[in-house]
Design a protein around this motif. Structure first.
Motif, PDB file in Angstrom:
ATOM      1  N   GLN A  81      -1.529  -2.909  -1.223  1.00 12.07           N
ATOM      2  CA  GLN A  81      -2.841  -2.919  -1.601  1.00 12.07           C
ATOM      3  C   GLN A  81      -3.237  -1.571  -2.329  1.00 12.07           C
ATOM      4  O   GLN A  81      -2.779  -0.392  -1.563  1.00 12.07           O
ATOM      5  CB  GLN A  81      -3.474  -3.242  -0.343  1.00 12.07           C
ATOM      6  CG  GLN A  81      -3.412  -4.581   0.095  1.00 12.07           C
ATOM      7  CD  GLN A  81      -4.278  -4.770   1.381  1.00 12.07           C
ATOM      8  OE1 GLN A  81      -5.060  -4.155   1.678  1.00 12.07           O
ATOM      9  NE2 GLN A  81      -4.041  -5.855   2.187  1.00 12.07           N
ATOM     10  N   MET A  82      -4.150  -1.383  -2.984  1.00 15.20           N
ATOM     11  CA  MET A  82      -4.669  -0.223  -3.461  1.00 15.20           C
ATOM     12  C   MET A  82      -5.677   0.640  -2.409  1.00 15.20           C
ATOM     13  O   MET A  82      -6.263  -0.039  -1.579  1.00 15.20           O
ATOM     14  CB  MET A  82      -5.672  -0.384  -4.911  1.00 15.20           C
ATOM     15  CG  MET A  82      -4.874  -0.785  -5.872  1.00 15.20           C
ATOM     16  SD  MET A  82      -5.793  -1.051  -7.171  1.00 15.20           S
ATOM     17  CE  MET A  82      -6.409   0.483  -8.079  1.00 15.20           C
ATOM     18  N   ILE A  83      -5.764   1.919  -2.437  1.00 13.52           N
ATOM     19  CA  ILE A  83      -6.570   2.396  -1.473  1.00 13.52           C
ATOM     20  C   ILE A  83      -7.802   2.821  -2.211  1.00 13.52           C
ATOM     21  O   ILE A  83      -7.945   3.672  -2.939  1.00 13.52           O
ATOM     22  CB  ILE A  83      -5.965   3.947  -1.043  1.00 13.52           C
ATOM     23  CG1 ILE A  83      -4.405   3.591  -0.356  1.00 13.52           C
ATOM     24  CG2 ILE A  83      -6.543   4.725  -0.042  1.00 13.52           C
ATOM     25  CD1 ILE A  83      -3.640   4.630   0.091  1.00 13.52           C
ATOM     26  N   SER A  84      -9.017   2.331  -1.662  1.00  9.80           N
ATOM     27  CA  SER A  84     -10.339   2.510  -2.284  1.00  9.80           C
ATOM     28  C   SER A  84     -11.169   3.611  -1.446  1.00  9.80           C
ATOM     29  O   SER A  84     -12.029   4.048  -1.897  1.00  9.80           O
ATOM     30  CB  SER A  84     -10.999   1.465  -2.086  1.00  9.80           C
ATOM     31  OG  SER A  84     -11.196   0.858  -0.948  1.00  9.80           O
ATOM     32  N   GLU A  85     -10.765   4.120  -0.493  1.00 17.08           N
ATOM     33  CA  GLU A  85     -11.418   4.929   0.788  1.00 17.08           C
ATOM     34  C   GLU A  85     -10.419   5.910   1.188  1.00 17.08           C
ATOM     35  O   GLU A  85      -9.280   5.348   1.922  1.00 17.08           O
ATOM     36  CB  GLU A  85     -12.061   4.398   1.470  1.00 17.08           C
ATOM     37  CG  GLU A  85     -13.273   3.614   1.051  1.00 17.08           C
ATOM     38  CD  GLU A  85     -14.014   2.806   2.369  1.00 17.08           C
ATOM     39  OE1 GLU A  85     -13.772   3.195   3.244  1.00 17.08           O
ATOM     40  OE2 GLU A  85     -15.131   2.126   1.892  1.00 17.08           O
ATOM     41  N   PRO A  86     -10.700   7.244   1.445  1.00 15.75           N
ATOM     42  CA  PRO A  86     -11.539   7.967   0.646  1.00 15.75           C
ATOM     43  C   PRO A  86     -11.599   7.776  -0.856  1.00 15.75           C
ATOM     44  O   PRO A  86     -10.446   7.461  -1.528  1.00 15.75           O
ATOM     45  CB  PRO A  86     -11.498   9.308   1.178  1.00 15.75           C
ATOM     46  CG  PRO A  86      -9.997   9.414   1.694  1.00 15.75           C
ATOM     47  CD  PRO A  86      -9.671   8.042   1.905  1.00 15.75           C
ATOM     48  N   PRO A  87     -12.817   8.043  -1.678  1.00 16.70           N
ATOM     49  CA  PRO A  87     -12.921   7.896  -3.044  1.00 16.70           C
ATOM     50  C   PRO A  87     -12.049   8.788  -3.775  1.00 16.70           C
ATOM     51  O   PRO A  87     -11.610   8.390  -5.104  1.00 16.70           O
ATOM     52  CB  PRO A  87     -14.427   8.338  -3.262  1.00 16.70           C
ATOM     53  CG  PRO A  87     -14.614   9.223  -2.228  1.00 16.70           C
ATOM     54  CD  PRO A  87     -14.017   8.725  -0.939  1.00 16.70           C
ATOM     55  N   GLU A  88     -11.276   9.976  -3.282  1.00 21.69           N
ATOM     56  CA  GLU A  88     -10.472  10.909  -4.236  1.00 21.69           C
ATOM     57  C   GLU A  88      -8.934   9.939  -4.245  1.00 21.69           C
ATOM     58  O   GLU A  88      -8.108  10.307  -5.203  1.00 21.69           O
ATOM     59  CB  GLU A  88      -9.965  11.886  -3.663  1.00 21.69           C
ATOM     60  CG  GLU A  88      -9.349  12.086  -2.034  1.00 21.69           C
ATOM     61  CD  GLU A  88     -10.755  12.092  -0.865  1.00 21.69           C
ATOM     62  OE1 GLU A  88     -10.272  12.515   0.045  1.00 21.69           O
ATOM     63  OE2 GLU A  88     -11.881  11.871  -1.166  1.00 21.69           O
ATOM     64  N   PHE A  89      -8.816   8.843  -3.766  1.00 19.07           N
ATOM     65  CA  PHE A  89      -7.601   8.156  -4.053  1.00 19.07           C
ATOM     66  C   PHE A  89      -7.639   7.144  -5.183  1.00 19.07           C
ATOM     67  O   PHE A  89      -6.837   6.571  -5.674  1.00 19.07           O
ATOM     68  CB  PHE A  89      -7.237   7.017  -2.720  1.00 19.07           C
ATOM     69  CG  PHE A  89      -6.539   7.915  -1.620  1.00 19.07           C
ATOM     70  CD1 PHE A  89      -5.083   8.408  -1.740  1.00 19.07           C
ATOM     71  CD2 PHE A  89      -7.001   8.380  -0.777  1.00 19.07           C
ATOM     72  CE1 PHE A  89      -4.565   9.075  -0.796  1.00 19.07           C
ATOM     73  CE2 PHE A  89      -6.775   9.358   0.310  1.00 19.07           C
ATOM     74  CZ  PHE A  89      -5.451   9.542   0.180  1.00 19.07           C
ATOM     75  N   TYR A  90      -9.013   6.751  -5.737  1.00 18.23           N
ATOM     76  CA  TYR A  90      -8.822   6.183  -7.300  1.00 18.23           C
ATOM     77  C   TYR A  90     -10.325   7.102  -7.968  1.00 18.23           C
ATOM     78  O   TYR A  90     -11.280   7.269  -7.505  1.00 18.23           O
ATOM     79  CB  TYR A  90      -9.378   4.840  -6.913  1.00 18.23           C
ATOM     80  CG  TYR A  90      -9.961   4.200  -8.217  1.00 18.23           C
ATOM     81  CD1 TYR A  90      -8.774   3.456  -8.981  1.00 18.23           C
ATOM     82  CD2 TYR A  90     -11.089   4.319  -8.808  1.00 18.23           C
ATOM     83  CE1 TYR A  90      -8.798   3.256 -10.376  1.00 18.23           C
ATOM     84  CE2 TYR A  90     -11.131   3.782 -10.209  1.00 18.23           C
ATOM     85  CZ  TYR A  90     -10.169   3.210 -10.865  1.00 18.23           C
ATOM     86  OH  TYR A  90     -10.401   2.649 -12.224  1.00 18.23           O
ATOM     87  N   GLY A  91      -9.700   7.393  -9.162  1.00 16.84           N
ATOM     88  CA  GLY A  91     -10.744   7.926 -10.102  1.00 16.84           C
ATOM     89  C   GLY A  91     -10.513   7.627 -11.414  1.00 16.84           C
ATOM     90  O   GLY A  91      -9.481   7.407 -11.815  1.00 16.84           O
ATOM     91  N   ARG A  92     -11.716   7.735 -12.193  1.00 20.06           N
ATOM     92  CA  ARG A  92     -11.314   7.153 -13.670  1.00 20.06           C
ATOM     93  C   ARG A  92     -12.518   8.273 -14.517  1.00 20.06           C
ATOM     94  O   ARG A  92     -13.533   8.482 -13.929  1.00 20.06           O
ATOM     95  CB  ARG A  92     -11.760   5.779 -13.859  1.00 20.06           C
ATOM     96  CG  ARG A  92     -11.610   5.450 -15.291  1.00 20.06           C
ATOM     97  CD  ARG A  92     -11.553   3.815 -15.568  1.00 20.06           C
ATOM     98  NE  ARG A  92     -12.712   3.416 -15.231  1.00 20.06           N
ATOM     99  CZ  ARG A  92     -13.797   2.927 -15.606  1.00 20.06           C
ATOM    100  NH1 ARG A  92     -13.806   3.316 -17.107  1.00 20.06           N
ATOM    101  NH2 ARG A  92     -14.864   2.387 -15.297  1.00 20.06           N
TER     102      ARG A  92
END
Length: 233
Positions: A81-92
């Motif tokens: 599963q993708m990590i959505s929290e904390p926010p630094e684990f996904y960025g665009r």
């Protein structure tokens, strides 16, 4: 300084592993059961059979992932599963930069956590050598890597061993130790787009054995790298 950042990153991953292991000990934790991950899984409209969107089939145990940049697709393993929290684990940033991370959220019986990151960039010029050297400095033992050339991609890949008990964070020879870090730079030969994949297998419960088949994990990492398809901009 850069090596220190890498060590701190790996330590942070260990902390994240412990957190999610306690939070999500669930045998049903798969890609399609996570609302954030599911946003990236490709679906198609199949009117001939049912008037609804269904997932586009790729192969067993994998889904088809499409970046929010619209620039690439790749296989996504169902157990992750993708990590959505904390926010630094996904960025665009627009359609030229994206990074994300994914992890198995089940407690594995062998005491190992499985975690990988993907970082996409579209550069204004040819930064292939810079990207390669930076990846090797962060992940490789003595700069060791192999190169695979296809009709539209160059895949520079390798493996190493990282000892979580080593305060220096030095990578060790994968020919002498059981490799637990697998990395690759995938370069589009038709543009200035590239992707770096890092796959780590971290022992978080030594009492459970932490048995690891490095060859099998390397094959898994290479499968993800080879599956990357750069889309027409």
């Amino acid at each position: 300084m850069q090596k220190r950042i890498v060590v701190l990153t790996m330590v942070a991953i260990l902390g994240l592993v412990s957190y999610f292991t306690v939070r999500l000990m669930n045998n049903e934790a798969t890609a399609l059961n996570d609302s954030f991950t599911k946003e990236f899984i490709v679906e198609e409209f199949v009117e001939e059979f049912v008037e609804e969107f269904v997932e586009e089939f790729v192969e067993e145990d994998f889904h088809l992932f499409e970046s929010k940049t619209g620039q690439y697709r790749m296989l996504f393993p169902n157990e992750f599963q993708m990590i959505s929290e904390p926010p630094e684990f996904y960025g665009r940033q627009g359609d030229y930069y994206e990074h994300w991370a994914a992890q198995i959220f089940n407690e594995k019986s062998n005491g190992i956590s499985y975690y990988f990151t993907v970082k996409f960039r579209e550069d204004e010029g040819d930064f292939h050598e810079i990207r390669l050297n930076r990846m090797l400095e962060d992940n490789s033992y003595n700069g060791l890597f192999e190169e695979l050339v296809t009709k539209d991609k160059i895949i520079s890949h390798g493996s190493s061993f990282w000892d979580s008990n080593d305060p220096r964070g030095d990578k060790k020879d994968p020919n002498k130790y059981n490799a637990n870090v697998f990395f690759g730079l995938i370069v589009d030969t038709n543009s200035h787009r590239s992707i770096v994949i890092n796959y780590s297998t971290i022992c978080y419960k030594e009492e459970l054995g932490c048995d690891l088949n490095s060859d099998k994990e390397y094959e898994f990492a290479l499968k993800l790298m080879k599956s990357i398809e750069f889309l027409n901009p």
